[in-house]
Design a protein around this motif. Structure first.
Motif, mmCIF file in Angstrom:
data_model
loop_
_atom_site.group_PDB
_atom_site.id
_atom_site.type_symbol
_atom_site.label_atom_id
_atom_site.label_comp_id
_atom_site.label_asym_id
_atom_site.label_seq_id
_atom_site.Cartn_x
_atom_site.Cartn_y
_atom_site.Cartn_z
ATOM 1 N N SER A 267 -9.373 1.354 -5.275
ATOM 2 C CA SER A 267 -8.670 1.552 -3.879
ATOM 3 C C SER A 267 -8.936 0.565 -2.725
ATOM 4 O O SER A 267 -8.120 0.146 -2.072
ATOM 5 N N PRO B 171 -3.251 -2.998 -2.592
ATOM 6 C CA PRO B 171 -2.595 -2.251 -1.523
ATOM 7 C C PRO B 171 -1.656 -1.012 -1.895
ATOM 8 O O PRO B 171 -0.937 -0.855 -1.010
ATOM 9 N N VAL B 172 -1.909 -0.470 -2.922
ATOM 10 C CA VAL B 172 -0.968 0.610 -3.176
ATOM 11 C C VAL B 172 -2.060 1.945 -3.174
ATOM 12 O O VAL B 172 -3.213 1.653 -3.503
ATOM 13 N N PRO B 173 -1.478 3.122 -3.155
ATOM 14 C CA PRO B 173 -2.293 4.257 -3.312
ATOM 15 C C PRO B 173 -2.894 3.989 -4.505
ATOM 16 O O PRO B 173 -2.438 3.814 -5.938
ATOM 17 N N PHE C 82 1.989 3.436 -7.975
ATOM 18 C CA PHE C 82 0.519 3.564 -7.464
ATOM 19 C C PHE C 82 -0.130 3.460 -8.700
ATOM 20 O O PHE C 82 0.293 3.181 -9.875
ATOM 21 N N ALA D 186 -5.729 8.860 -3.287
ATOM 22 C CA ALA D 186 -4.631 9.287 -2.335
ATOM 23 C C ALA D 186 -3.869 10.618 -3.199
ATOM 24 O O ALA D 186 -3.250 11.145 -2.090
ATOM 25 N N ARG E 287 0.541 -5.178 2.019
ATOM 26 C CA ARG E 287 1.497 -4.232 2.304
ATOM 27 C C ARG E 287 0.984 -2.791 2.621
ATOM 28 O O ARG E 287 -0.010 -2.457 2.156
ATOM 29 N N ARG F 88 -0.035 0.898 2.585
ATOM 30 C CA ARG F 88 0.245 1.985 1.324
ATOM 31 C C ARG F 88 1.058 3.082 1.669
ATOM 32 O O ARG F 88 1.279 3.446 2.704
ATOM 33 N N ARG F 89 1.718 3.603 0.349
ATOM 34 C CA ARG F 89 2.843 4.491 0.580
ATOM 35 C C ARG F 89 2.029 5.971 1.130
ATOM 36 O O ARG F 89 0.944 6.057 0.580
ATOM 37 N N ASP F 90 2.545 6.765 1.810
ATOM 38 C CA ASP F 90 2.217 8.095 1.837
ATOM 39 C C ASP F 90 2.654 8.938 0.658
ATOM 40 O O ASP F 90 3.944 9.107 0.587
#
Length: 332
Positions: free
Chosen positions: A138, A142-144, A102, A173, A2, A4-6
């Motif tokens: 990291s 797949p996440v920050p 995260f 991040a 997925r 990564r979230r900003d």
């Protein structure tokens, strides 16, 4: 995998977040803080090594239990071995999926039994290892990935800015900075100038931490440091209302009155019931400190705390809260 979230919009929308506190921020308390306005919550720190060797331990399962309304939640790991950290982070994301906002790496815990193993704030003395952990984790998830650290080990080793830049380069991040050194633990004043310096030195979002005990403190930290979000930890102990008060002041310029005495007692009772439902009858002993925080500076608080500390069961604790409430009601 997925996307990564900003974390820039995530943290700016969160605005005020509940910081991780070992033995304090269990799921029931996090749920209360979330309801009161905390934009984001963190789990207590979880040992990567503990998960590696005993993933089914009851303690680990409790630490990784999330309240239904608090997700996505930040999961905080600690450890000193990059490969093991990466392996366990990947397993957590695989298991909990979208519930995890995260993965946060604890690089600020000052406790002796943690730093003696090269973990927590000890990593601030080993920038290469700290960066290797962030890079490994990291790369694996797949996440920050974020990190929480301090001003430095000591005043003579105050390397927060250089440390932050190394972690950003390694793939962090976002970064959370507590404005005290390891030598200070929680004494003295937090240095907000170093938080501002970190914010100026990196391009990723920064969360400020240290000495936020009122809504005015939260607003002042935002104004003075330029951080993207404010972390509230000890300031929320016995006072989860601080989140709604801070949001009202920052977002609307509105000052919200604090809770009344009866409201504080009622929330303490709700918290106690939720904690025992979550962790079992013996969890009432962990509630004692919370009750002491809820009734801080109230009439008869010293005597009431003494009675609470001698309570022998959850039922006895609840009876004491009911009696204290009745007494306080007559005073009001």
């Amino acid at each position: 995998m997925r996307p990564r979230r900003d974390l820039v919009p995530v943290l700016r929308e969160a605005l005020v977040v509940l910081g991780p506190m070992a033995g304090v921020t269990e799921a029931p308390f996090r749920a209360i803080c979330k309801r009161m306005g905390a934009g984001l919550t963190y789990t207590e720190m979880v040992s990567a090594k503990g998960l590696h060797y005993n993933p089914q331990a009851a303690a680990a399962r409790a630490l990784l239990s999330f309240a239904p309304d608090e997700t996505p939640v930040a999961v905080q790991l600690f450890g000193s071995e990059p490969e093991m950290m990466a392996e366990q982070a990947a397993r957590l994301v695989e298991r909990y999926g979208e519930a995890i906002a995260f993965i946060d790496i604890n690089m600020g815990c000052p406790v002796g039994k943690v730093v003696r193993k090269g973990e927590g704030c000890a990593l601030m003395r080993d920038v290469h290892r700290a960066a290797a952990i962030v890079k490994a984790v990291s790369t694996a998830v797949p996440v920050p990935v974020t990190a929480k650290f301090r001003k430095g080990w000591s005043e003579s080793e105050a390397n927060a800015v250089e440390f932050a830049q190394a972690l950003e380069e390694a793939g962090a991040a976002a970064l959370a900075v507590h404005g005290r050194t390891r030598e200070q633990f929680y004494s003295g004043r937090a240095d907000w100038d170093v938080i501002a310096a970190v914010k100026q030195a990196v391009g990723v979002p920064v969360i400020g931490s240290g000495d936020v005990f009122t809504a005015d403190d939260a607003l002042e930290m935002l104004d003075r440091t330029g951080v993207d979000a404010v972390m509230i930890a000890r300031g929320a102990q016995g006072n989860p209302w601080i989140f709604s008060q801070a949001r009202a002041l920052i977002e609307r310029g509105e000052r919200v009155c604090g809770p009344g005495w009866l409201e504080r007692i009622d929330l303490a009772a709700e918290h106690a019931e939720a904690l025992v439902a979550f962790a079992g009858e013996r969890a009432f002993t962990r509630m004692r400190k919370h009750v002491a925080w809820y009734v801080r500076e109230m009439p008869g608080a010293a005597r009431f705390r003494e009675l609470v500390n001698h309570a022998r069961s959850h039922a006895e604790l609840m009876a004491l809260l009911a009696e204290y409430r009745e007494w306080i009601a007559r005073l009001a």
